[in-house]
Design a protein around this motif. Structure first.
Motif, PDB file in Angstrom:
ATOM      1  N   SER A 145      27.806  36.452  44.905  1.00  0.00           N
ATOM      2  CA  SER A 145      27.500  36.463  43.053  1.00  0.00           C
ATOM      3  C   SER A 145      26.856  37.177  42.100  1.00  0.00           C
ATOM      4  O   SER A 145      26.590  36.711  41.014  1.00  0.00           O
ATOM      5  CB  SER A 145      28.335  34.953  42.561  1.00  0.00           C
ATOM      6  OG  SER A 145      29.779  34.618  42.498  1.00  0.00           O
TER       7      SER A 145
ATOM      8  N   ASP B 270      33.924  43.021  40.231  1.00  0.00           N
ATOM      9  CA  ASP B 270      34.360  43.007  40.562  1.00  0.00           C
ATOM     10  C   ASP B 270      34.794  41.713  41.749  1.00  0.00           C
ATOM     11  O   ASP B 270      35.807  40.891  41.650  1.00  0.00           O
ATOM     12  CB  ASP B 270      35.776  44.583  41.039  1.00  0.00           C
ATOM     13  CG  ASP B 270      36.538  44.202  40.265  1.00  0.00           C
ATOM     14  OD1 ASP B 270      36.482  44.397  38.715  1.00  0.00           O
ATOM     15  OD2 ASP B 270      36.572  45.814  40.042  1.00  0.00           O
TER      16      ASP B 270
ATOM     17  N   LYS C 197      32.058  40.031  41.646  1.00  0.00           N
ATOM     18  CA  LYS C 197      31.822  37.906  40.644  1.00  0.00           C
ATOM     19  C   LYS C 197      34.015  37.210  40.957  1.00  0.00           C
ATOM     20  O   LYS C 197      33.673  36.019  40.941  1.00  0.00           O
ATOM     21  CB  LYS C 197      31.674  38.435  39.693  1.00  0.00           C
ATOM     22  CG  LYS C 197      30.182  38.128  39.209  1.00  0.00           C
ATOM     23  CD  LYS C 197      29.788  38.445  37.846  1.00  0.00           C
ATOM     24  CE  LYS C 197      28.705  39.101  37.532  1.00  0.00           C
ATOM     25  NZ  LYS C 197      28.209  39.357  36.266  1.00  0.00           N
ATOM     26  N   TYR C 198      34.287  38.123  40.377  1.00  0.00           N
ATOM     27  CA  TYR C 198      35.715  37.369  40.573  1.00  0.00           C
ATOM     28  C   TYR C 198      36.104  36.825  42.416  1.00  0.00           C
ATOM     29  O   TYR C 198      37.392  36.241  42.447  1.00  0.00           O
ATOM     30  CB  TYR C 198      37.082  37.960  40.192  1.00  0.00           C
ATOM     31  CG  TYR C 198      36.345  38.298  38.044  1.00  0.00           C
ATOM     32  CD1 TYR C 198      37.096  37.182  37.874  1.00  0.00           C
ATOM     33  CD2 TYR C 198      36.057  39.321  37.586  1.00  0.00           C
ATOM     34  CE1 TYR C 198      36.779  36.872  36.339  1.00  0.00           C
ATOM     35  CE2 TYR C 198      35.735  39.051  36.092  1.00  0.00           C
ATOM     36  CZ  TYR C 198      36.524  37.559  35.669  1.00  0.00           C
ATOM     37  OH  TYR C 198      36.104  37.386  34.065  1.00  0.00           O
ATOM     38  N   LEU C 199      35.998  38.261  42.812  1.00  0.00           N
ATOM     39  CA  LEU C 199      36.654  38.346  44.099  1.00  0.00           C
ATOM     40  C   LEU C 199      36.052  36.627  44.928  1.00  0.00           C
ATOM     41  O   LEU C 199      36.611  36.056  46.017  1.00  0.00           O
ATOM     42  CB  LEU C 199      35.584  38.935  44.904  1.00  0.00           C
ATOM     43  CG  LEU C 199      35.849  39.265  46.588  1.00  0.00           C
ATOM     44  CD1 LEU C 199      37.658  39.392  46.567  1.00  0.00           C
ATOM     45  CD2 LEU C 199      35.311  40.470  47.622  1.00  0.00           C
ATOM     46  N   HIS C 200      34.357  36.170  44.426  1.00  0.00           N
ATOM     47  CA  HIS C 200      34.105  35.499  44.907  1.00  0.00           C
ATOM     48  C   HIS C 200      34.623  33.935  44.044  1.00  0.00           C
ATOM     49  O   HIS C 200      34.487  32.962  45.515  1.00  0.00           O
ATOM     50  CB  HIS C 200      32.047  35.475  44.675  1.00  0.00           C
ATOM     51  CG  HIS C 200      31.250  34.389  45.071  1.00  0.00           C
ATOM     52  ND1 HIS C 200      30.464  33.947  45.079  1.00  0.00           N
ATOM     53  CD2 HIS C 200      31.577  33.596  46.246  1.00  0.00           C
ATOM     54  CE1 HIS C 200      30.173  33.063  45.717  1.00  0.00           C
ATOM     55  NE2 HIS C 200      30.885  32.838  47.055  1.00  0.00           N
ATOM     56  N   LEU C 201      34.620  34.259  43.277  1.00  0.00           N
ATOM     57  CA  LEU C 201      34.864  33.289  42.569  1.00  0.00           C
ATOM     58  C   LEU C 201      36.994  33.030  43.000  1.00  0.00           C
ATOM     59  O   LEU C 201      37.142  31.570  43.664  1.00  0.00           O
ATOM     60  CB  LEU C 201      36.034  33.800  41.097  1.00  0.00           C
ATOM     61  CG  LEU C 201      36.173  32.419  40.420  1.00  0.00           C
ATOM     62  CD1 LEU C 201      35.600  31.166  40.502  1.00  0.00           C
ATOM     63  CD2 LEU C 201      36.477  32.739  38.934  1.00  0.00           C
ATOM     64  N   SER C 202      37.213  33.701  43.780  1.00  0.00           N
ATOM     65  CA  SER C 202      38.318  33.852  44.064  1.00  0.00           C
ATOM     66  C   SER C 202      38.133  33.013  45.960  1.00  0.00           C
ATOM     67  O   SER C 202      39.354  32.112  46.166  1.00  0.00           O
ATOM     68  CB  SER C 202      39.435  34.996  44.200  1.00  0.00           C
ATOM     69  OG  SER C 202      40.510  35.334  45.132  1.00  0.00           O
ATOM     70  N   ALA C 203      37.709  33.302  46.244  1.00  0.00           N
ATOM     71  CA  ALA C 203      36.817  33.243  47.465  1.00  0.00           C
ATOM     72  C   ALA C 203      36.622  30.784  47.303  1.00  0.00           C
ATOM     73  O   ALA C 203      36.866  30.702  48.162  1.00  0.00           O
ATOM     74  CB  ALA C 203      36.317  33.772  48.269  1.00  0.00           C
ATOM     75  N   VAL C 204      36.226  31.418  46.447  1.00  0.00           N
ATOM     76  CA  VAL C 204      35.712  29.167  46.284  1.00  0.00           C
ATOM     77  C   VAL C 204      37.747  28.721  46.109  1.00  0.00           C
ATOM     78  O   VAL C 204      36.997  27.380  46.838  1.00  0.00           O
ATOM     79  CB  VAL C 204      35.361  29.607  44.796  1.00  0.00           C
ATOM     80  CG1 VAL C 204      35.000  27.618  44.346  1.00  0.00           C
ATOM     81  CG2 VAL C 204      33.711  30.241  45.201  1.00  0.00           C
ATOM     82  N   PHE C 205      37.496  29.453  45.543  1.00  0.00           N
ATOM     83  CA  PHE C 205      39.730  28.296  45.334  1.00  0.00           C
ATOM     84  C   PHE C 205      40.162  28.724  45.891  1.00  0.00           C
ATOM     85  O   PHE C 205      40.571  27.622  46.978  1.00  0.00           O
ATOM     86  CB  PHE C 205      40.103  29.602  44.887  1.00  0.00           C
ATOM     87  CG  PHE C 205      39.819  28.573  42.966  1.00  0.00           C
ATOM     88  CD1 PHE C 205      38.928  29.140  42.069  1.00  0.00           C
ATOM     89  CD2 PHE C 205      40.463  28.284  42.169  1.00  0.00           C
ATOM     90  CE1 PHE C 205      39.116  28.914  40.694  1.00  0.00           C
ATOM     91  CE2 PHE C 205      40.472  27.217  41.313  1.00  0.00           C
ATOM     92  CZ  PHE C 205      39.418  27.852  40.616  1.00  0.00           C
ATOM     93  N   CYS C 206      40.125  29.572  47.235  1.00  0.00           N
ATOM     94  CA  CYS C 206      40.987  29.372  48.366  1.00  0.00           C
ATOM     95  C   CYS C 206      40.412  29.271  49.580  1.00  0.00           C
ATOM     96  O   CYS C 206      41.151  28.927  50.395  1.00  0.00           O
ATOM     97  CB  CYS C 206      41.639  31.019  49.156  1.00  0.00           C
ATOM     98  SG  CYS C 206      41.050  32.074  49.323  1.00  0.00           S
TER      99      CYS C 206
END
Lengths: 255, 255
Positions: free
Chosen positions: B93, B157, B159-168
């Motif tokens: 992030s 991009d 930042k969003y990848l990391h956010l997506s990783a937090v979810f999954c």
């Protein structure tokens, strides 16, 4: 054992195949929808009916696998005229008493069944309950013939088990779905790229209690990252609320 | 390549082992904490220091792997007097600009690292970014020497990848934790019993988009079960709120 299937959905289909494979006889399939009934019956090589009153009276066990919302009326119709037989349902959250018969039971295989994907029944834990001891023994016997894990569980404990399954299956899958949604909307990295991370997250809980192996900004309470990630979700109120609530819950659980 | 590691946490440890295994030379490890520094240094068979000014100036790449909250001050100290060298951080992030040097980059291996469990680096996707083309090529080369998947990705991009990783990953793991908590408090079924369900939930998303294989009461919007399960969580306000919010979100996503 001679079995009649009442219902022809995902669970009935998977269960029907498993009992047949284990050497039991599926006498007949009932479904209100002719297409579902005939599809499952042809898979199992047995007759079908769409009229519950016409269903065979020769089965040892009647397995009712229908939507929770119609379980009680369907069970009432099914029992009529067959009171001496054993009737069981397959619903995690419905009580034993949903079936208006002295010989009643529950046979709950805890798994996520999809039409898209066949499952190996032997690894599915099956939870059984029955009003009468002989019926419980019968259900344990049926369970052991198709699965390696058969446990007795009361209606009350089964409700919590089902709730627990909602968290570790449906809610987990939804977190996957939200993860995929974020990627689709930003940068276009395919969800496949997340699979090693998803697999490792699963691998860890095979040998560790999930709470003890948590990682990421929420468990470290890295407020800088948390606030920035919340801001990235500003356009989606629900996702932002989910992010805040789960982050807070992760943090609180470590206290 | 000759590498210096700044930081000795989970990520630095796993990354250090991987680069060494790939034939690179780890010249030295820095950590403010002597214990962490010496532990990692002895694992890698190299010297360590707890004084950033004393760190070697001979490395090709300085990998800064520290908490996000101290990244900027640590990077500033590390660069001082070594401006000609390439400095990279490993944080999902944090922007490329966190490093105050012309030759700067990011090397983000997307995985959940725990002290408790070693990981196979070759399956970990690594996302790289650099200010200068030659440095980007160097990072891609480093990435390919330890991982099968190396992608270039911009700060935005990522930042969003990391956010997506937090979810999954983190949120998924928390759903596991809440599932275990429910079992512990009711009926005492061990969490191990859930593993076939957890595994199948993971297996499905290897070949299907998660949204399309959702199951359970929320996706069917079985209000009877949903209300009953909400009621089971009445004593835990946060868990009840999570249940309601995720159930609604699952339902809304199908519309």
């Amino acid at each position: 054992m001679k079995i009649a299937l009442i219902g022809a959905g995902n669970l009935a289909t998977n269960l029907g195949k498993a009992v047949k494979k284990a050497g039991h006889e599926v006498l007949e399939v009932f479904s209100r929808t002719e297409e579902s009934a005939s599809t499952l019956a042809s898979t199992l090589g047995c007759p079908f009916t769409t009229d519950l009153q016409m269903l065979t009276s020769d089965a040892d066990i009647y397995i009712i696998s229908v939507k929770d919302s119609v379980l009680e009326p369907v069970a009432m119709d099914a029992v009529k005229g067959r009171e001496g037989k054993l009737f069981v349902h397959t619903a995690g959250s419905m009580p034993l008493t949903s079936i208006p018969n002295e010989r009643r039971g529950v046979f709950y295989p805890m798994q996520t069944f999809s039409k898209q994907k066949e499952v190996d029944f032997s690894i599915i834990p099956c939870f059984v309950e029955a009003a009468m001891e002989e019926d419980r023994d019968l259900l344990v016997q049926l369970g052991k013939s198709i699965s390696n894990t058969v446990c007795e569980l009361s209606t009350d404990d089964r409700k919590y088990l089902h709730l627990s399954a909602v968290f570790c299956c449906n809610f987990v899958n939804h977190c996957y779905a939200l993860s995929e949604k974020i990627l689709k909307e930003h940068g276009g990295v395919p969800f496949d790229v997340m699979l090693p991370l998803v697999e490792e997250t699963f691998n860890k809980v095979k040998t560790h209690s999930p709470r003890t192996v948590q990682t990421g900004p929420a468990v470290r309470w890295d407020e800088n990252v948390i606030r920035k990630q919340e801001a990235l979700l500003a356009k989606d109120e629900t996702m932002q609320a989910i992010y805040k609530l789960l982050s807070k819950s992760i943090h609180d659980d470590q206290l």
